[in-house]
Structures are given as structure tokens and as C-alpha cells.
Design a protein around this motif. Sequence first.
Motif, mmCIF file in Angstrom:
data_model
loop_
_atom_site.group_PDB
_atom_site.id
_atom_site.type_symbol
_atom_site.label_atom_id
_atom_site.label_comp_id
_atom_site.label_asym_id
_atom_site.label_seq_id
_atom_site.Cartn_x
_atom_site.Cartn_y
_atom_site.Cartn_z
ATOM 1 N N LEU A 85 3.982 5.526 -5.716
ATOM 2 C CA LEU A 85 3.955 5.467 -7.181
ATOM 3 C C LEU A 85 3.146 6.633 -7.750
ATOM 4 O O LEU A 85 3.555 7.270 -8.732
ATOM 5 C CB LEU A 85 3.352 4.134 -7.629
ATOM 6 N N TYR A 134 3.158 11.824 -10.572
ATOM 7 C CA TYR A 134 2.854 13.255 -10.515
ATOM 8 C C TYR A 134 4.121 14.078 -10.731
ATOM 9 O O TYR A 134 4.129 15.042 -11.494
ATOM 10 C CB TYR A 134 2.224 13.569 -9.163
ATOM 11 N N VAL A 190 0.849 -1.200 0.000
ATOM 12 C CA VAL A 190 0.000 0.000 0.000
ATOM 13 C C VAL A 190 0.881 1.245 0.000
ATOM 14 O O VAL A 190 0.676 2.175 -0.780
ATOM 15 C CB VAL A 190 -0.938 -0.005 1.225
ATOM 16 N N ILE A 230 5.259 9.569 -7.705
ATOM 17 C CA ILE A 230 6.291 9.530 -8.741
ATOM 18 C C ILE A 230 5.705 9.948 -10.087
ATOM 19 O O ILE A 230 6.291 10.744 -10.820
ATOM 20 C CB ILE A 230 6.930 8.123 -8.839
ATOM 21 N N MET A 253 2.651 11.459 0.670
ATOM 22 C CA MET A 253 2.495 10.375 -0.298
ATOM 23 C C MET A 253 3.783 9.591 -0.454
ATOM 24 O O MET A 253 3.779 8.376 -0.606
ATOM 25 C CB MET A 253 2.054 10.929 -1.659
ATOM 26 N N LEU A 280 2.458 1.849 -3.380
ATOM 27 C CA LEU A 280 1.539 2.281 -4.438
ATOM 28 C C LEU A 280 1.245 3.775 -4.323
ATOM 29 O O LEU A 280 1.156 4.481 -5.334
ATOM 30 C CB LEU A 280 0.245 1.478 -4.367
ATOM 31 N N ILE A 281 1.130 4.254 -3.084
ATOM 32 C CA ILE A 281 0.872 5.690 -2.932
ATOM 33 C C ILE A 281 2.091 6.473 -3.402
ATOM 34 O O ILE A 281 1.967 7.511 -4.056
ATOM 35 C CB ILE A 281 0.516 6.005 -1.471
ATOM 36 N N TRP A 300 1.544 17.851 0.722
ATOM 37 C CA TRP A 300 0.865 16.549 0.631
ATOM 38 C C TRP A 300 1.649 15.526 -0.168
ATOM 39 O O TRP A 300 1.568 14.336 0.084
ATOM 40 C CB TRP A 300 -0.594 16.660 0.210
#
Lengths: 459, 479
Positions: B167, B172, B161, B170, B206, B164-165, B202
Motif C-alpha cells: 500500500l 508513492y 503485513v 501504491i 515493497m 500494507l507495505i 526498493w
Amino acid sequence: MKAIIAATLLGIILMFAGLATKDKRSIASIAVVGFLLLLGVNIWELATTSPSEPQVLFNNMLRIDRYGLWFNLLMTACTLLYVMLVNKDIQRVGMHVAEYFALIAFILCGVYLLSSYNNVLMLFIGIEIISIPQYILAGSDKRNLKSSEASLKYFLMGSFSTGILLMGIVLLYGATGTFNIVEYTFLQSDSLNPLALSGILFLMVALSFKVSAVPMHMWTPDVYDGSPTPFTAFMATIVKAAAFLAFMRLFSVSFGSLSDHWMMILAIITAATLFVGNITAVFQQSVKRMLAYSSIAQAGFMLFAIIAVNATAWQGMILYAVAYSVATIGMFSVLLKLKDYTYDGFNGLAKRNPALAFFTTIFLLSLAGIPLTGGFMAKYFVLMAAVKQGNLLWLVIFALLMAAISAYYYFRVIIAMYFKQGEPEFNSEVTGTDKLLMAITCALVILIGCVPQLVLANI
Amino acid sequence: MILTLLILVPLIAGIFSFMAGNAAKGLALVSSLVTLGVAAYVSIAGHAEPLTFNMPWIPTLGTQISLQADGMAAMLCLLVGIVMPVIFITNWNKDVENPASFYGLMLLAQAGITGVFLAYDALLFYFFWELALIPVYFLCSRWGGEKRIQVTFKFFVYTFVGSLIMLAAIIYLSMQNPGANAYSWPNIVRAGASLDPVTQQWLFWMIFIAFAIKMPIFPFHTWQPDTYEQAPTSVTIVLSALMVKMGLFAVVRWLLPVVPAGVAFWSDTVIIMSIIGIVYASFIAIVQTDLKRLVAYSSIAHMGLMSAAAFSQSNVGMHGLMVQMFNHGINITGMWLIVSMVEQRWGTRDMTKLGGMASTAPQMAIALVIISLANIALPLTNGFVGEFMLFNGLFQGVSNYHITFMVVAGLGVILGAIYTLNMIQKSAYGNATEMVIAKDLSLNEYIGLGIIITIILVLGVYPKPLLDMTASVATMIVP
């Protein structure tokens, strides 16, 4: 055009082959050779079509460009892989083996139309050509009640959605006076009338049905679960990918400039698809049914390519179609070897047949989207397309969380295979050829994951 | 080119191991010694200027196979290079079920971890980040203790998890500066730093959550004690000595320079989390009776201190962090080796049943004492240098509460001394009730522990090579 004719011819030849011989194995061999030739025709057609001048046929009703041809080629290759992997299982479904292969060839013909239509009537014809053989295939195990139920359910729901599709086409025609999808691009956002808007909405609903997006997904689990497993594998992969491409072609090419009007609806459909598909898959006891829900969940990711109207989305769509098809076909080919489709049926597979367990692991890792597999790259491309679009970062993060949930049910199979005790029962012996073909499929999954430009090369 | 060897040698040897049967053990040892040689060369050669390797990978995305070994990466590769052979040597006499798969997976994990340290391209980094996880998942689930399946699955889901966040972040970041090098480190840094502070704030979370889970720091640590306890000891070493360094390393390389405004805003929060972790884990460690769980909690405390220093934004803290990453890797490897030897000999890890090691196995007791003292950072051991710099860094930090932070974190040292000395007392001294029958160190264990202890003492007295190696990177991150 050559491929469309060749696919039709192949279907007819296969049908008549059933009259000439009753020997299932020779029919299956003819089919494999036939699909191989079909692949050759596809390559030939791709090689002779120049990138700048697409073939325009039938009064501009078909516009065969290189993207569509490349998609056809890849889908034909997947079909060939599929036919080689499961041809023994197809032979076991029932008496009329020649018809099954013929129907698959006809479906491919529909796929070719869907990848190149330039006119919504062609879209309609294409959808019908892929649907009707599927209704038959779903019910091909005639003595099995579940198969008949699947067929009837699919037929009723499918006809209903076709009705909606036609309704949408007609409404759009009323608003614009044309069936040509390029002319729809002249629709102006500020001068849209209710006819056109409801037409777009009807089309969206009908196509969502075909790609089994929530809430139009109700038929999927029952049909996928009830149909003979070899045909489920085909429906869940190549047919679905073609329906997606059709969806994308219409909404990206024709309604791309109107995306303000439909993007939010589709984004909500996407979120719902991801949510329902993944959450429901968690609670399944049968791997086959889990794969049915997982195909809904994967559809959620493919919907990203439609929402994000940009070049990356086109790449993502083709990559997703291939990566997902290859891994799912592989997964189904393993499932077909087993007698028991529940998770417990996989217990102890790693001890009994380590190679099979390893291949399954790779397929599942790809479906879960772990790096080094095609599934990761596919997800990456579609999500990147969505991020590029802007305003959709919330949906991307939601999708990633859902991907984490999907790891749960894919890994349940891995846990069963490797860490639980049991004696899996096989339906049929796993021969050396099976293993070789699965190894090739597996290698393809990893190859796509490491060098995705192989799939993106020709577009 | 030489850098690719660090990844390819374990990767290829790993793949061959699966087919090697019982010879896998030898293959693993040879391959790990080869990588050690390469890593040593890289650390010496990379001293002056970083070694690099570049190759196009996916042109449509603008990502490359780009590797770079600066001082920090080279040092961590060296750590991997040292720890892996030590694991293989000390376990030489221990039979594992299905050695081909076991050693194959170990080597694949090594390849993944090394890749994380060397990757200079965000997507490649993510690739290796996940790749390191998969073999470890299988190792823990297959060869672990009783509750291994649930525990490892929790570990897997947690980290998955998180990554993936990351990712999403990355993707963005790579969007900000598209082009042929969209994912390369300089480009990501430029992209991140050019964003407005709110976005950075933020993005910080992430990215950071993935690293925080890996390290792990409070409150993302709940997977750690269970996983360490259930995993086979060789894998626990890989997890605690190498994989948690991935988290710290990633903070230094992929977080601090990428979202500077986010770091400035959140650093106090993270330091507070880390310090809560130090105190909390230390208190729990005091009441543990299971050796493995004790070491696991002590590791959380040490990681807390390191992550606090990482966010203190002082040069000496950053420098200390780098040195301590290496030292902690060495020390914790030693701790786990001893724990596993105790378990192997006496069949228990329960400290209430242990005692009298000094009389039955004196060499082992000496090793235990030295490594434990290094673990609580006594002068003359390598831990002292690093921890001194970490505290110094916390003290010089830019935060308004830097003194409070340092004082509370200092509590951790005192508590650390309590549980470590308690452990030594209970297991090494006293009457040998259960530990009557004993064999002292065998030759391979002697070699393994000997390497660890030598490094502890040498770096304790003369830490200059390590300090020199990392000085330039530390200055680059925090001037």
C-alpha cells in the motif's frame, strides 16, 4: 455562531429539565430531541454561510468557515448517534442524568469553538470548556473508587497541561505581541527568537497532552478505564477529534511555514505514539483498556495529518475524525451491553447473538483499517498526505507496520467472538432498537469506506 | 458492464446466502454457474480486444472503478468460474456446519478474487486484494482443523503485513503522476518506469513482498503448509488454485511492467529464491506421509517454477506462465478433491495406512492417476504444455546463469515424479488394509472429477485456445 448559542441553550435547558422531572427516560428523550434540533441548527448554519465569506466574530477572535462548520455538523451527528446508542447506559450511570446530558451539550459548545478559533485565547477557552465537563463526567460514578481516581487524575494532569498551554501562549505573545493565529503566520523562519520557539514547543506539548500523544499519554489509560464506559466513548471520540482539529488549526495555519522547526519533533512524537499505543494494547486483558491504548495508537495516525501541512491533510483529518468516531462509538456501544469487559467476556458472542458479533466485527475491521471500511480510507488519506509532504516515507512505512500489529489485538476480539466457546453475559437486553442503531452505525462505517467523498463533500 | 457481473453476482448471492439457511448451497451453485457462463462469454468476447468498464469512484484521489479483462484476466476469471462450481458440486453431499455462512463467505471470497483479476486501478486492486483475504480468514478459522485459529492467524498477519507495505508503494507511485487517473494501470506503469533505478529497486521489494507471501515463494512460504493442512478442503482449493494465482497475476500485471529497472536488477535473486523453493519443497514433499501436506509442498514447488519463469524475462516463459496458471489451478483442484474424498471415506490422510484404492474404488484410483500425472506434467496432459514452455523460458532467460537455473529447476521435475509416483503407489495400489470398506465415486463427485479430467486431457492435446488467448498479453509484458 447559531450553533454555539444553540448548544449552550441546550445545555441550560437540559440542566433545568432535571429540576422539572426526575423521570430519567423523559430526560433522555428530551436530550435526544435536543441534539436532533442542534444538528438541525448546524445544517442551517452551514447552509447560510457562504464559502467565500466566513463569519468573523468578537473582534476577529472567531472565524467560522465552512470547514469548521462541516466539522461541527459531522461531530454533532456523531454525538446524536452516540446519545441515541448509549442513552440507556447513561441513565444507569447515576442519579443526575440531566446533568450528564447537559455536560455533553456544553462539551459540544467547546468543540464548536475549537473548530473556529482565530485567537489563541479562544483556543484556551475552548479547551477549558471541553475539559471541565469531562473532569465531572469522569467522576460521575461517585461510589466507584476508580471513577473518582480517574476524575482526580484527569483534573490534575489536565490543569497542569493547561498551565503549559497558557505558558506557551504567553511566550508567543511576548515574541509577537498578538494572540491572533493569523498574525503568527508572519513569523519568519530566519528571525525567530527563543521566546517564539519555546512558545511553539510549549503549545505542542500542551496540545499533545490533550490528544494523548506519547509521552504525554500517561493519563489516558487510567482515565478511560476508570470513567463510566458511556463517557469514555465520548471522550475517546468526539472530544479527541476536536482537540486534534484545534491542534491542526494552530500548527497548520499559524506555524505551517515554520514546519522545519517542529516537524521532526512531531514526527518523533508520532512514531512514539504509534509504537507505545500499539505495543501496549497487545498486552491488555480488558477490552476497555485495549480500546484506551488503541485510541492512543489511532491518535498516532491522526498526528500524520498535522505533520503533513497540505490540503490532503485537512481532508484526512475530517475523514479520520468521523470514521474513527463512528467505529469507536459503535464498539463502545457493544462493550456496554456486556458484563465482562475482558476478552473472555466476548467468548461465544457469535453463537449467542450473531448480529451483535457481526457489527462488532465491522467496527473492529474499521479500526484495524481493512478496506471497505471507513478506517481504511481515513488511514489512506492521512498517510497519503504524509507521502505528499515528502521525507516522511520512513514514518509511513513504520505506521503501516504498526497497523499490522493493531490487527493482532483487534482480531483477538473477533477470534473470541467467533471461534471460542463461552456464554457471554449481558448487562442489559439487546433490543431491536439497539440492533437497528448499531446496524445504521455499521452501514455508516461501510458507506464512508466506499464513498469517502460523502464526508469530504463540503470542504 | 458485463465485467461487473463477474463481481456483483457472487457478491450479491453471497450476501443473500447469509440469510438463506440450508438453501445457501443451491444458491451458491446457481450463482457460480451464472458466473461461469459470464466468464465463458468474457473469454470468448475478450479475445479480440479487452473488455473494459469505467466509473468514477473517489475523484479527490483520482481513483476509478476501472475493470479490464484482457486475455490473462479473462482466462483467470474463467478458472475461477470453473473451480467454484466444481467445489460446490463435489461437496454437494457433504454437510457443513452452518451452511449459510460457509457458502456466503465462499462467494464473497470469489467476488474478491475475481476483483483482483479484473481491477485496472491500483487502489481498487488493493481493495479487492484485501477483500479476498477476509472471508478466507473466517472460513479457515471457523471450519478448519484443530490448530486452525493460530495457523490462520499467522496466515492473516503474514499477508496483511505484505499488503500494507505494498500500500505504501501504491501511494508513492500514485503521487508521481497526480490527476484524475492517478491510480489507473497505464499511469502507474508510466510513473514507475520514469523513476530512477535506485528508487525502483526498493519499490520492487515493497511491492514484491506482498506477492511473494501470497504465492508463496521461499522463504515467505512458512504459513502455507500449515494453512493448507488446517483449512477445510473447499477452502484449500480456493487458496491454492485461485488465491496463489493472485500473487502470480499481480507479479505480471503490477510488478514487472511497473518497476522494470527494479526487476532487471533483482530478477536473478528472485529466480534463485524460487529455485531454492522448488528443490527444498520437493525434498520435504518426499518425506511427507500426510497427503495434504504432500500436495501443499508440491504446490510450493510448482509455484517456484512459475515465479522463476515469470522473472526470466523471456516471451515464451511469460506465455507458459499464463497457460500454467490456468493448468495448475485445474490440476491442484483435482488433487485436493481426491485428497478430500480419501479423507472422507477412510478417515485418514496418512499414506502409511492407505493402500489398495485400485481394488476397492477403481474409478477414484483412475482419476487419481490421471490428475497426478498431469501434476508431474506428463505429455498428453495439460501440465506438459505449460511446464515445457516454462523450462524453455528459463533457458531463454536474459540472466547469465540461465542454464544453471534451468538444470536445477529441472531437478524439481524428477523429484516431483518421485513423490507423486510414491503417493500413487502407496494410496492406490498395494493391499487394502484400512481401505476395505469403500464406496466408489458418487454421481456429483463423478461430475466434478469428470470436468477436471476432461479439461486436463483436452488442453493436453489441444492447448491452442489457451495459448491464443494469452499470446497478446504475454507479448505486451515481455516482447
